[in-house]
Scaffold this motif. Structure first.
Motif, PDB file in Angstrom:
ATOM      1  N   GLN A  58       0.820  -1.202   0.000  1.00 60.16           N
ATOM      2  CA  GLN A  58       0.000   0.000   0.000  1.00 60.16           C
ATOM      3  C   GLN A  58       0.858   1.258   0.000  1.00 60.16           C
ATOM      4  N   ARG A  59       1.963   1.221   0.753  1.00 59.68           N
ATOM      5  CA  ARG A  59       2.861   2.380   0.778  1.00 59.68           C
ATOM      6  C   ARG A  59       3.394   2.673  -0.619  1.00 59.68           C
ATOM      7  N   LEU A  60       3.802   1.615  -1.320  1.00 63.23           N
ATOM      8  CA  LEU A  60       4.317   1.804  -2.677  1.00 63.23           C
ATOM      9  C   LEU A  60       3.237   2.298  -3.622  1.00 63.23           C
ATOM     10  N   LEU A  61       2.021   1.767  -3.490  1.00 62.32           N
ATOM     11  CA  LEU A  61       0.925   2.268  -4.318  1.00 62.32           C
ATOM     12  C   LEU A  61       0.748   3.768  -4.154  1.00 62.32           C
ATOM     13  N   LEU A  62       0.757   4.221  -2.916  1.00 61.61           N
ATOM     14  CA  LEU A  62       0.592   5.649  -2.650  1.00 61.61           C
ATOM     15  C   LEU A  62       1.766   6.442  -3.198  1.00 61.61           C
ATOM     16  N   HIS A  63       2.987   5.972  -2.986  1.00 60.78           N
ATOM     17  CA  HIS A  63       4.159   6.701  -3.464  1.00 60.78           C
ATOM     18  C   HIS A  63       4.153   6.815  -4.986  1.00 60.78           C
ATOM     19  N   ILE A  64       3.790   5.748  -5.669  1.00 58.95           N
ATOM     20  CA  ILE A  64       3.708   5.799  -7.136  1.00 58.95           C
ATOM     21  C   ILE A  64       2.687   6.848  -7.564  1.00 58.95           C
ATOM     22  N   ALA A  65       1.527   6.862  -6.903  1.00 63.00           N
ATOM     23  CA  ALA A  65       0.500   7.841  -7.239  1.00 63.00           C
ATOM     24  C   ALA A  65       0.996   9.263  -6.981  1.00 63.00           C
ATOM     25  N   ILE A  66       1.724   9.468  -5.899  1.00 65.92           N
ATOM     26  CA  ILE A  66       2.251  10.800  -5.591  1.00 65.92           C
ATOM     27  C   ILE A  66       3.231  11.253  -6.661  1.00 65.92           C
ATOM     28  N   TYR A  67       4.167  10.394  -7.026  1.00 66.40           N
ATOM     29  CA  TYR A  67       5.153  10.777  -8.045  1.00 66.40           C
ATOM     30  C   TYR A  67       4.490  10.953  -9.416  1.00 66.40           C
ATOM     31  N   ASP A  68       3.459  10.164  -9.691  1.00 65.53           N
ATOM     32  CA  ASP A  68       2.700  10.373 -10.934  1.00 65.53           C
ATOM     33  C   ASP A  68       2.187  11.806 -11.003  1.00 65.53           C
ATOM     34  N   THR A  69       1.592  12.286  -9.917  1.00 61.17           N
ATOM     35  CA  THR A  69       1.043  13.647  -9.936  1.00 61.17           C
ATOM     36  C   THR A  69       2.144  14.694  -9.978  1.00 61.17           C
ATOM     37  N   MET A  70       3.301  14.395  -9.394  1.00 61.03           N
ATOM     38  CA  MET A  70       4.412  15.347  -9.452  1.00 61.03           C
ATOM     39  C   MET A  70       4.875  15.568 -10.889  1.00 61.03           C
ATOM     40  N   TYR A  71       5.048  14.481 -11.644  1.00 58.15           N
ATOM     41  CA  TYR A  71       5.515  14.718 -13.010  1.00 58.15           C
ATOM     42  C   TYR A  71       4.393  15.240 -13.905  1.00 58.15           C
ATOM     43  N   TRP A  72       3.155  14.988 -13.555  1.00 56.96           N
ATOM     44  CA  TRP A  72       2.067  15.620 -14.304  1.00 56.96           C
ATOM     45  C   TRP A  72       2.073  17.134 -14.086  1.00 56.96           C
ATOM     46  N   ASN A  73       2.508  17.559 -12.931  1.00 57.17           N
ATOM     47  CA  ASN A  73       2.578  18.998 -12.662  1.00 57.17           C
ATOM     48  C   ASN A  73       3.557  19.690 -13.599  1.00 57.17           C
ATOM     49  N   PHE A  74       4.685  19.033 -13.889  1.00 54.91           N
ATOM     50  CA  PHE A  74       5.714  19.648 -14.731  1.00 54.91           C
ATOM     51  C   PHE A  74       5.655  19.188 -16.182  1.00 54.91           C
ATOM     52  N   ARG A  75       4.859  18.208 -16.484  1.00 54.97           N
ATOM     53  CA  ARG A  75       4.877  17.617 -17.826  1.00 54.97           C
ATOM     54  C   ARG A  75       4.587  18.598 -18.952  1.00 54.97           C
ATOM     55  N   PRO A  76       3.684  19.581 -18.776  1.00 56.65           N
ATOM     56  CA  PRO A  76       3.424  20.500 -19.893  1.00 56.65           C
ATOM     57  C   PRO A  76       4.641  21.289 -20.355  1.00 56.65           C
ATOM     58  N   LEU A  77       5.711  21.366 -19.574  1.00 58.50           N
ATOM     59  CA  LEU A  77       6.886  22.102 -20.032  1.00 58.50           C
ATOM     60  C   LEU A  77       7.515  21.453 -21.256  1.00 58.50           C
ATOM     61  N   LEU A  78       7.194  20.167 -21.503  1.00 55.11           N
ATOM     62  CA  LEU A  78       7.728  19.512 -22.690  1.00 55.11           C
ATOM     63  C   LEU A  78       7.236  20.149 -23.969  1.00 55.11           C
ATOM     64  N   LEU A  79       6.136  20.881 -23.892  1.00 57.41           N
ATOM     65  CA  LEU A  79       5.599  21.549 -25.076  1.00 57.41           C
ATOM     66  C   LEU A  79       6.104  22.967 -25.206  1.00 57.41           C
ATOM     67  N   ARG A  80       6.788  23.443 -24.209  1.00 59.82           N
ATOM     68  CA  ARG A  80       7.202  24.841 -24.193  1.00 59.82           C
ATOM     69  C   ARG A  80       8.381  25.042 -25.123  1.00 59.82           C
ATOM     70  N   HIS A  81       8.231  25.952 -26.090  1.00 59.58           N
ATOM     71  CA  HIS A  81       9.304  26.178 -27.061  1.00 59.58           C
ATOM     72  C   HIS A  81      10.539  26.780 -26.408  1.00 59.58           C
TER      73      HIS A  81
END
Length: 581
Positions: free
Chosen positions: A316-339
């Motif tokens: 369960q701890r790992l499930l939560l940690h994976i979900a947390i890191y998923d949301t962290m990279y979703w926060n920064f992911r749009p920068l991949l489109l930034r020219h």
């Protein structure tokens, strides 16, 4: 104890079936598998499957399960709904067999496919009768709809999962489990109210995850009131009890609060990327969510004293940690489109923007790396075996694609240590889990993580069509990276390794990058390092919608990577272009 408060719950306040409906129910029930088969599946569900979502509280479910078998003739809608719930639980559980602990593809001589088909057909027939007799629904109907949706997800049909989720949400709203006032008026006891709160908590989690993955508007409103959260002791103020072990439902409540936090931030896709706002979101997340995690679930130096006593707690701890890191990279992911990221070395870009973008690019990569590390550990605890657990497949694919697109920048990771600027906030080391990773990030580690993700998906593809599609797509992206960027190469085993000049450091990287990427501008800035005019991130965005449209090995429905097929950057932020057919 939960689950034994009301012994007459099957018969109280339940609609009676007509004589014709009773006969039809009897015909469906006659077709269900033997009880010994269902008993085995229920036992396996309790031992190996329920921890994933904890949609039902086991004592509560077992009490209803045992009482249902004592019913001589099913005459009430409530009894029909319990039968459907049992069948949906068993069908869903059969998806996790064979397993390391049970390697056969049969139970008491009946194949798993035949058992699954029989359970599904009987449940489908009973569901029609239940809905026709009582259109409003009940808690048990929400639960059996949810298990039906989970089974769709394990089969790779994410669109169907969302459609079933919408039906479950409508039933929940119809009977008012999202409103304390409505339920208090009905005089329910605390046991059933807690079961409703826990069920609605799962709906809220899935709604948040699917709305992010599919870029759809969420079904449920954000910011749940405190009284509507499940009553789990020990985490209301972010603290574990010194003496009591974490309650098994703790992880689900933390997942719901995770979804609630990011939902309160609004949509991060479709709008122009603001690097300062993204940094502020991350700092707020660290201070308001990460810092409040119970010690048993902390991202850094978690308290593991209860792990031996509670064998599912590490999972369960790992499930939560994976979900947390998923949301962290979703926060920064749009920068991949930034020219601006394409010309981050250009003097025309202000220094603070160059430094901040470079730092966020690294944070994006570190969050994806942390997610893959968590997935690797979770899969190892599950025996490194074949599984249809959809979360393992989706998180593996999405994090790997993020790393691949980051590595398409031949200057990654940039060394901006000589241009440090004060951070917007100062999270502690225990809450800012990305900081140490940023300092030690290497391109080689990212490529190795992608290779490990690819191997995992290919292994899971033997039993999982979603993994098959993800593995094939990831393999094509890996090949595309080697074409676009000369800094990496594929071995004869299709393994990604850095070329020798990478080992020489950032100076050698900078000196070779321009020759690999073509002409430069008069200002000395390198032209677009991405493969085409726009980043084609459709594989990541549409992955969750594709597997139900394809059979194993069928890649015809995937968009090609040829230039005429590349659309605008809206492909990155919208997943609505590929519809379920």
């Amino acid at each position: 104890m939960l689950g034994f408060a009301r012994q007459d719950s099957l018969s109280s306040s339940s609609s009676a079936l007509t004589a014709e409906a009773v006969d039809e129910v009897h015909r469906n029930i006659e077709e269900i598998p033997d009880r010994q088969i269902l008993d085995f599946l229920v036992q396996f569900f309790i031992a190996e499957v329920n921890w994933l979502d904890q949609l039902i509280h086991i004592p509560w479910f077992l009490a209803k399960y045992e009482r249902w078998w004592m019913v001589e003739q099913v005459k009430l809608v409530a009894e029909v709904d319990i039968a459907i719930l049992i069948l949906r639980v068993c069908s869903y559980t059969s998806q996790f067999l064979p397993s390391p602990g049970y390697t056969l593809d049969k139970i008491r001589g009946v194949s798993l496919d035949a058992i699954r088909k029989t359970c599904d057909e009987a449940a489908d027939g009973l569901a029609v009768i239940s809905a026709a007799t009582n259109g409003q629904g009940s808690l048990v109907r929400i639960q059996h709809l949810a298990f039906f949706g989970l089974r769709c997800q394990t089969e790779g049909n994410t669109i169907a999962f969302r459609e079933v989720l919408s039906r479950a949400v409508r039933v929940a709203q119809s009977i008012g489990i999202n409103s304390d006032v409505v339920r208090l008026q009905q005089g329910m006891d605390e046991t059933d109210k807690e079961m409703e709160r826990r069920t609605f908590c799962n709906l809220y989690i899935w709604d948040g995850v699917l709305s992010r993955q599919l870029d759809h508007t969420a079904f449920l409103p954000k910011n749940r009131r405190p009284g509507n959260w499940p009553h789990v002791d020990g985490i209301r103020h972010g603290k574990d009890s010194e003496f009591d072990a974490p309650e098994p439902f703790t992880e689900r409540l933390l997942q719901a609060r995770l979804a609630d936090f990011w939902r309160s931030m609004g949509s991060m896709q479709g709008a122009d990327y603001d690097m300062v706002v993204a940094e502020e979101r991350y700092d707020k997340f660290c201070s308001e969510y990460v810092s409040q995690l119970p010690r048993a679930f902390a991202l850094v130096d978690a308290d593991k004293r209860w792990d031996k006593r509670l064998p599912k707690l590490p999972l369960q701890r790992l499930l939560l940690h994976i979900a947390i890191y998923d949301t962290m990279y979703w926060n920064f992911r749009p920068l991949l489109l930034r020219h601006d990221l394409e010309r981050v070395e250009s003097p025309s870009l202000p220094t603070y923007k160059r430094v901040l973008l470079g730092s966020q690019q690294k944070a994006l990569a570190v969050a994806a790396l942390r997610a893959i590390e968590g997935i690797t550990q979770l899969h190892a605890l599950l025996g490194d075996s074949h599984t249809r657990f959809a979360g393992l497949v989706i998180s593996t694919f999405e994090a790997a694609v993020v790393l691949l697109y980051v590595c398409m920048d031949p200057m990654f990771p940039r060394d901006n240590q000589h241009q440090q600027i004060p951070p917007l906030a100062s999270p502690t080391s225990s809450t800012d889990s990305l900081h140490a990773g940023i300092l030690n990030l290497t391109r080689h580690a990212c490529l190795q993580a992608v290779q490990g993700a690819s191997k995992r998906l290919f292994m899971l593809a033997e039993m999982n069509s979603m993994a098959d599609i993800g593995a094939s797509t990831l393999n094509r992206l890996m090949s595309k990276l080697s074409e676009v960027n000369g800094k990496t190469r594929l071995t004869t085993n299709n393994e990604m390794v850095p070329n020798q000049h990478e080992e020489a450091g950032n100076a050698a990287t900078a000196s070779t990058a321009s020759s690999q990427m073509g002409p430069t501008s008069g200002m000395g800035e390198t032209t677009n390092w991405l493969p085409y005019d726009m980043t084609d991130l459709r594989p990541m965005n549409h992955f969750a919608t594709m597997s139900e449209m394809s059979t194993v090995g069928d890649m015809a429905s995937w968009p090609t990577f040829e230039h005429p097929n590349l659309d605008s950057q809206s492909d990155f932020v919208s997943m609505n272009t590929i519809q379920h057919t």
